[in-house]
Motif scaffolding. Sequence first.
Motif, short mmCIF file in Angstrom:
data_model
loop_
_atom_site.label_atom_id
_atom_site.label_comp_id
_atom_site.label_asym_id
_atom_site.label_seq_id
_atom_site.Cartn_x
_atom_site.Cartn_y
_atom_site.Cartn_z
N ARG A 189 -8.90 -2.84 -2.18
CA ARG A 189 -9.08 -1.61 -2.76
C ARG A 189 -9.80 -1.92 -3.88
O ARG A 189 -9.88 -2.75 -4.75
N LEU A 237 -4.01 0.79 9.45
CA LEU A 237 -2.63 1.78 8.53
C LEU A 237 -2.24 2.25 9.36
O LEU A 237 -0.99 2.75 9.01
N SER A 297 1.03 -1.39 0.03
CA SER A 297 0.30 -0.41 0.01
C SER A 297 0.80 1.16 0.06
O SER A 297 -0.11 2.57 -0.36
#
Length: 586
Positions: free
Chosen positions: A492, A462, A379
């Motif tokens: 996502r 996150l 990510s």
Amino acid sequence: MAAPAGYALEKIEFQVVGGNEDLADDLRASSLLIAAETEGTTEAQDLFTAARAEYARLVGALYAQGYYSPVVRVLIDGREAATIAPLNAPASISRIAVQVDPGPPFAFSRANITPLAPETELPDGFAVGERARSGIIRESVTVAVDGWRGIGHAKTATSGQNIVADHAQNTLAADVTLNPGPRLRFGPLTITGEERMRERRIRKIAGLPEGEVYSPEELDRAAGRLRRTGVFSSVAMTEDENVTSPDLLGITATVVEQKTRRYSFGAELASFEGATLTGSWLHRNLLGGAERLTINGMVANIGAQASGMDYSLGVTLDRPATLTPDTTLSFHVDFEHMDEEDYVSDGAATGITFSHIFSDRLTARVGVEYSFSKVDDDSGDYTYRNLSVPLGLTWDSRDVKLDATEGYFLDATAMPFLGFGTTDSGARLTVDGRAYRSFGADNRVTLAGRVQAGAVFGSDLLNTPRDYLFYSGGGGTVRGQPYQSLGVNILRSSLPDFKIGGLAFMAVSAEVRTRITERIGVVGFVDAGSVGAQDFFDDLGDWHAGAGLGLRYDTGFGPIRLDVAAPVGGDTGEGVQIYVGIGQSF
């Protein structure tokens, strides 16, 4: 000189009248002659010496079982051993017969020890009508003396004893009188044997409360604190023979220091995670005050199937007897590189910790730590910085740390953390509980269970440091599943999904351990674990399980472990996993 072949010892006969097999077994176990025969002794002089000592040995064993009118005969080639003068000892012996008539068992007609310290409870067997075993008398006197010593009367001793056997009634009257002496206080501590250790630090670590009322528990604790430093190979606390006026009892601590440096190495092997190598260098007495400097290094995941190598280096300095004799101050600096399947991280941490030992079983700790890490995953790149306050409590009643058969272990940690920059603030909680129970002949079967749980509160997934998140799978959680194979999948819309650790975790393990021989054992086990994205068992989370068999070989300092396991639930792995290490899995 060995006996001529024609006169070599042929047999030792051992006969107990009365048919009491348990008593006969006890007497054979106490017999010097049976021991000599087992050891293969054939020298006539050695056998003659054992035969003459056999009377006292067997009579003592009979007294211990409550038989006070025994008849013991030891015949050497038909002659009573007690009637043979030492100077006329036989040059050869071919046959020895031991004949024991224990007579009737005796019961207590009186069982009295006075005076007793308040709240002293004598053993149940020391009572009128109970079997009058000599051992129970000694045990009861010891309990009575310890009762007085426990409240400060260190010089308690027996001042009189009247033990009379009535052979007509088969009873024993036992009357013992104690002299508690004065109540004493701890006097000055004298230290001998120290070389590199500073005497002032030895006094501080021992923490003997000079001037306070004498207590054998305090004396044992002082010796235990000195041993716990690891500086000494031997610690002995000796009470002075005489009392210093008016009521002071001096103590002498005799210590023997061992080598200051120690090296250690370790290795573990798993089929999926690869090999893990560890090493450490220890200085036990860095500055002469039992300061312990430890440098630890680790290289993990060597040859792992789904990740690169991890490595770490840590330096820790411990100082015992800081603030209190039972409090240790620790300072540490750690560096690590982690190349996991889902992310790569480089980090460092430093902090201080105070650990306090409340008892042999209960320990608490509190600290402050700053940590920094840079993480690269699917990510993007993240930098985490936070200040944490770890709080921990450990209860450990296991009989053997590396191979427990009875007892419990519980470790709980609460770690509030304050994040800086893009790092969130929150708290991380973990619990590790274990229980052990043995049964069967010689406790050969042990049931072992373990529950692990953890959660992070107040922090977004996150924005939580990666090493605070939870995974499952591998030797420490679920055997049979690949290492850290269970996490949570982040979805996502326009980019590929990726896996990350979760904020909630739970794992359970159960083992049946069976000793086949004194050194070899087998184990059957099953493990299961779950990881949740936000909460336990949430929709984004999942679970998996593994089961298998293991082999153990007891080396004396801990068992060598070989486990073979396979998945039995979940979809995170397939095939067989193999684990090799030292010590039980938990």
